[in-house]
Design an enzyme around this catalytic site. Structure first.
Site, short mmCIF file in Angstrom:
data_model
loop_
_atom_site.label_atom_id
_atom_site.label_comp_id
_atom_site.label_asym_id
_atom_site.label_seq_id
_atom_site.Cartn_x
_atom_site.Cartn_y
_atom_site.Cartn_z
N MET A 64 0.85 -1.18 0.00
CA MET A 64 0.00 0.00 0.00
C MET A 64 0.89 1.24 0.00
O MET A 64 1.95 1.25 0.63
CB MET A 64 -0.87 -0.03 1.27
CG MET A 64 -1.84 1.10 1.40
SD MET A 64 -2.79 0.97 2.96
CE MET A 64 -3.84 -0.44 2.61
N CYS A 65 0.46 2.27 -0.71
CA CYS A 65 1.20 3.53 -0.66
C CYS A 65 0.26 4.65 -0.25
O CYS A 65 -0.96 4.51 -0.31
CB CYS A 65 1.90 3.83 -1.98
SG CYS A 65 0.83 4.31 -3.33
N LYS A 66 0.84 5.73 0.21
CA LYS A 66 0.08 6.92 0.59
C LYS A 66 0.20 7.92 -0.56
O LYS A 66 1.30 8.19 -1.04
CB LYS A 66 0.64 7.52 1.88
CG LYS A 66 -0.04 8.82 2.29
CD LYS A 66 0.48 9.35 3.62
CE LYS A 66 1.92 9.77 3.52
NZ LYS A 66 2.45 10.36 4.75
#
EC number: 5.3.99.2
Length: 189
Positions: A64-66
């Site tokens: 997951m990335c922001k």
């Protein structure tokens, strides 16, 4: 009789030239009454689906990335994504240019030079957004990617189901879909 002959010839030509294919499910549809100002802010890329061979090879090691979405000076969007790669935090910036209806953008890849269409297909702004991108990577190589953005790092089962249904409606398969695990760094508040 001449009109019937012209209709028949038109149908034959369409068959020979390849009848225009309709999108798998609204590639270019966008969120009705899309409100860009409500789309701004922090999102987490919680789900991805793509027909790209690169994606299929790497999806097992993706996290997951922001992504922080901000307005650009040209009326589009700046997406600043922070993600874990090879145990390091990296940042990538994408600039989406407005293209037609609100919620529809284009992105020019600096790596490949290809142009991608990006649409915010559905968003409730406070919880999730479904995006769809398409383009070409070369002759006969169409690229499709569905993205599930979430305002939180934890996904409800209903959102996973919604994203899976959405991805399949875009012509992607079960093996093209991944829900990204949270890394232990890079995306903390």
């Amino acid at each position: 009789m001449a009109a019937l002959r012209m209709l028949w010839m038109g149908l034959v030509l369409l068959g020979l030239l390849g009848f225009p294919q309709t999108p798998a499910q609204g590639h270019d549809t966008v969120q009705p009454n899309f409100q860009q100002d409500k789309f701004l802010g922090r999102w987490y890329s919680a789900g991805l689906a793509s027909n790209s061979s690169w994606f299929r090879e790497k999806k097992a090691v993706l996290y997951m990335c922001k992504t922080v979405v901000a307005p650009s000076t040209e009326g589009g969007l700046n997406l600043t994504s922070t993600f874990l790669r090879k145990n390091q935090c990296e940042t990538k910036i994408m600039v989406l240019q407005p293209a037609g209806a609100p919620g529809h953008y284009t992105y020019s890849s600096p790596h490949s030079g290809s142009i991608h269409s990006v649409s915010v297909v559905e968003a409730n702004y406070d919880e999730y957004a479904l995006l769809f991108s398409r383009g070409t990577k070369g002759p006969g190589q169409d690229f499709r990617m569905a993205t599930l953005y979430s305002r939180t790092q934890t996904l409800k089962d209903e959102l996973k189901e919604k994203f899976t249904t959405f991805s399949k409606a875009q012509g992607l398969t079960e093996e093209d879909i991944v829900f990204l695990p949270q890394p232990d760094k890079c995306i903390q508040e």
